[in-house]
Enzyme design. Sequence first.
Site, PDB file in Angstrom:
ATOM      1  N   ASP A   1      -3.221  -8.673  -8.220  1.00  0.00           N
ATOM      2  CA  ASP A   1      -3.040  -7.245  -8.456  1.00  0.00           C
ATOM      3  C   ASP A   1      -4.057  -6.445  -7.628  1.00  0.00           C
ATOM      4  O   ASP A   1      -3.704  -5.840  -6.626  1.00  0.00           O
ATOM      5  CB  ASP A   1      -3.157  -6.904  -9.949  1.00  0.00           C
ATOM      6  CG  ASP A   1      -2.421  -5.632 -10.322  1.00  0.00           C
ATOM      7  OD1 ASP A   1      -1.763  -5.051  -9.435  1.00  0.00           O
ATOM      8  OD2 ASP A   1      -2.475  -5.218 -11.502  1.00  0.00           O
ATOM      9  N   ASP A   2      -5.316  -6.464  -8.090  1.00  0.00           N
ATOM     10  CA  ASP A   2      -6.379  -5.662  -7.457  1.00  0.00           C
ATOM     11  C   ASP A   2      -7.660  -6.476  -7.545  1.00  0.00           C
ATOM     12  O   ASP A   2      -8.432  -6.313  -8.485  1.00  0.00           O
ATOM     13  CB  ASP A   2      -6.563  -4.362  -8.240  1.00  0.00           C
ATOM     14  CG  ASP A   2      -5.309  -3.513  -8.274  1.00  0.00           C
ATOM     15  OD1 ASP A   2      -4.936  -2.974  -7.229  1.00  0.00           O
ATOM     16  OD2 ASP A   2      -4.695  -3.370  -9.355  1.00  0.00           O
TER      17      ASP A   2
ATOM     18  N   THR B   1       0.837  -1.196   0.000  1.00  0.00           N
ATOM     19  CA  THR B   1       0.000   0.000   0.000  1.00  0.00           C
ATOM     20  C   THR B   1       0.874   1.248   0.000  1.00  0.00           C
ATOM     21  O   THR B   1       2.008   1.215   0.473  1.00  0.00           O
ATOM     22  CB  THR B   1      -0.997   0.005   1.175  1.00  0.00           C
ATOM     23  OG1 THR B   1      -1.967   1.047   0.942  1.00  0.00           O
ATOM     24  CG2 THR B   1      -0.335   0.225   2.531  1.00  0.00           C
TER      25      THR B   1
ATOM     26  N   LYS C   1      -0.029   7.502   2.651  1.00  0.00           N
ATOM     27  CA  LYS C   1      -0.581   8.763   2.122  1.00  0.00           C
ATOM     28  C   LYS C   1      -0.598   9.842   3.186  1.00  0.00           C
ATOM     29  O   LYS C   1      -0.861   9.556   4.346  1.00  0.00           O
ATOM     30  CB  LYS C   1      -2.003   8.518   1.595  1.00  0.00           C
ATOM     31  CG  LYS C   1      -2.001   7.561   0.429  1.00  0.00           C
ATOM     32  CD  LYS C   1      -3.396   7.096   0.067  1.00  0.00           C
ATOM     33  CE  LYS C   1      -3.338   6.000  -0.976  1.00  0.00           C
ATOM     34  NZ  LYS C   1      -2.842   4.713  -0.478  1.00  0.00           N
TER      35      LYS C   1
ATOM     36  N   HIS D   1       6.998  -2.378 -10.545  1.00  0.00           N
ATOM     37  CA  HIS D   1       6.114  -2.533 -11.694  1.00  0.00           C
ATOM     38  C   HIS D   1       6.981  -2.207 -12.907  1.00  0.00           C
ATOM     39  O   HIS D   1       7.481  -1.080 -13.027  1.00  0.00           O
ATOM     40  CB  HIS D   1       4.951  -1.554 -11.616  1.00  0.00           C
ATOM     41  CG  HIS D   1       3.878  -1.996 -10.672  1.00  0.00           C
ATOM     42  ND1 HIS D   1       4.101  -2.187  -9.333  1.00  0.00           N
ATOM     43  CD2 HIS D   1       2.568  -2.300 -10.896  1.00  0.00           C
ATOM     44  CE1 HIS D   1       2.973  -2.601  -8.760  1.00  0.00           C
ATOM     45  NE2 HIS D   1       2.033  -2.672  -9.680  1.00  0.00           N
TER      46      HIS D   1
ATOM     47  N   ASP E   1       4.359   5.833  -5.158  1.00  0.00           N
ATOM     48  CA  ASP E   1       3.511   6.156  -6.314  1.00  0.00           C
ATOM     49  C   ASP E   1       4.355   6.955  -7.313  1.00  0.00           C
ATOM     50  O   ASP E   1       5.094   7.868  -6.909  1.00  0.00           O
ATOM     51  CB  ASP E   1       2.310   6.987  -5.824  1.00  0.00           C
ATOM     52  CG  ASP E   1       1.273   7.239  -6.917  1.00  0.00           C
ATOM     53  OD1 ASP E   1       1.667   7.555  -8.063  1.00  0.00           O
ATOM     54  OD2 ASP E   1       0.074   7.150  -6.620  1.00  0.00           O
TER      55      ASP E   1
ATOM     56  N   GLY F   1       1.906   2.745  -9.520  1.00  0.00           N
ATOM     57  CA  GLY F   1       1.225   3.960  -9.973  1.00  0.00           C
ATOM     58  C   GLY F   1       1.165   3.976 -11.492  1.00  0.00           C
ATOM     59  O   GLY F   1       1.684   3.068 -12.156  1.00  0.00           O
TER      60      GLY F   1
ATOM     61  N   GLU G   1       4.843  -2.342 -17.759  1.00  0.00           N
ATOM     62  CA  GLU G   1       3.373  -2.419 -17.831  1.00  0.00           C
ATOM     63  C   GLU G   1       2.885  -1.658 -19.066  1.00  0.00           C
ATOM     64  O   GLU G   1       1.775  -1.867 -19.543  1.00  0.00           O
ATOM     65  CB  GLU G   1       2.743  -1.859 -16.539  1.00  0.00           C
ATOM     66  CG  GLU G   1       1.331  -2.361 -16.298  1.00  0.00           C
ATOM     67  CD  GLU G   1       0.733  -1.893 -14.971  1.00  0.00           C
ATOM     68  OE1 GLU G   1       1.365  -1.092 -14.253  1.00  0.00           O
ATOM     69  OE2 GLU G   1      -0.393  -2.319 -14.659  1.00  0.00           O
TER      70      GLU G   1
END
Length: 352
Positions: free
Chosen positions: A292-293, A97, A100, A214, A157, A187, A217
């Site tokens: 992934d999600d 995660t 933030k 990542h 990110d 991100g 992509e």
Amino acid sequence: MEWIHPMPKIELHAHLNGSIRDSTLLELARVLGEKGILVFSDVEDVIQKNDRSLAEVFKLFDLIHMITTDHQTVTRITREVIEDFALENVVYLELRTTPKRNDSIGMSKRSYMEAVIKGLRAVTEVDVEFCNSQKLHNSCDGVGRKKIYVRLLLSIDRRETTESAMETVKLALEMRNVGVVGIDLSGNPLVGEWSTFLPALQFAKDNDLYITLHCGEVHNPKEIQAMLDFKPHRVGHACFFKGQDWEKLKSFQIPVEICLSSNIITKSISSIDIHHFDDLYKAKHPLIICTDDFGVFSTSLSNEYSLAVSSFGLGKRETFSLAKSAIDATFAEDEVKQQLRLIFDSASPEYV
Ligand code: 6MZ
């Protein structure tokens, strides 16, 4: 393929805010709708849509973050995500995660992460082992409550600055005693430059944090080569790799986190039968099937394994070996890897 659900599984590429139950998102959005902060019917359509381009996915994340980023909700979604993975027999989860900061509600990257840890502690449905100071359970008895090992990766990110990325790495170093093992770079892949993140990632690596990137992509040959030269401990996606990228990846033996539904839905790969899973699997290159999600792509880890089985002709025994081989790609301590081997060994008679 009813044998896939009970099979022990390892999840190494799951983004917290991409793994929220639709029911939770809708419930939270309804409350914000009642307060006049958003228009619920607009949000409802976006959340329930199943077909999303990569650009739409990142717009959706902005919306999800608006709905979820307060301490209490972060704690809730962390708890639910862990329960959901454990209930489908994920025995080891590396959850990532992005810490933030939101000054208007008194949230710092640290307090965001403390809310995540609170979520880990709040799980009651299953036993969670998330830090190496906790006593390790003997999880291979096959009876009693489900148990899940959880480790955390802090994401940088690609919209962040070097300073902000460095802050995340320093936070990760401070939170090692509560299960943080590494750093992820993620991100929107069309945003940001590799050179912005490199100093923070190098600092992380020099301080023995694990790194996953990542990578590939989208089409970006220079960045792919630069990322591989950095020798991350794992990469995610690898959709736009070409000849020399595969050569480097294979010569460095960098494991690949494979997210089939994500790649197909976002059209990073045009069709499952040309997915690089097949080549990598046949080459015996280390790879790990991941979600992934699971919220954003309406999937589950069992579903991702089913897709691999039906698309690439894997048998039951091969699928089990593939799931077990993920142990070597985890960022877990040796004692945990040992426990995971015991868990898989005790399940293996079912999968021969
Ligand atoms: C790149 C992704 C991603 O960190 O707020 N994220 N980054 N590619 C993907 N493929 C579809 N899916 C998710 O979780 C959401 C964040 O994870 C990253 C994005 O930065 C997204 O904002 P957290 O918990």
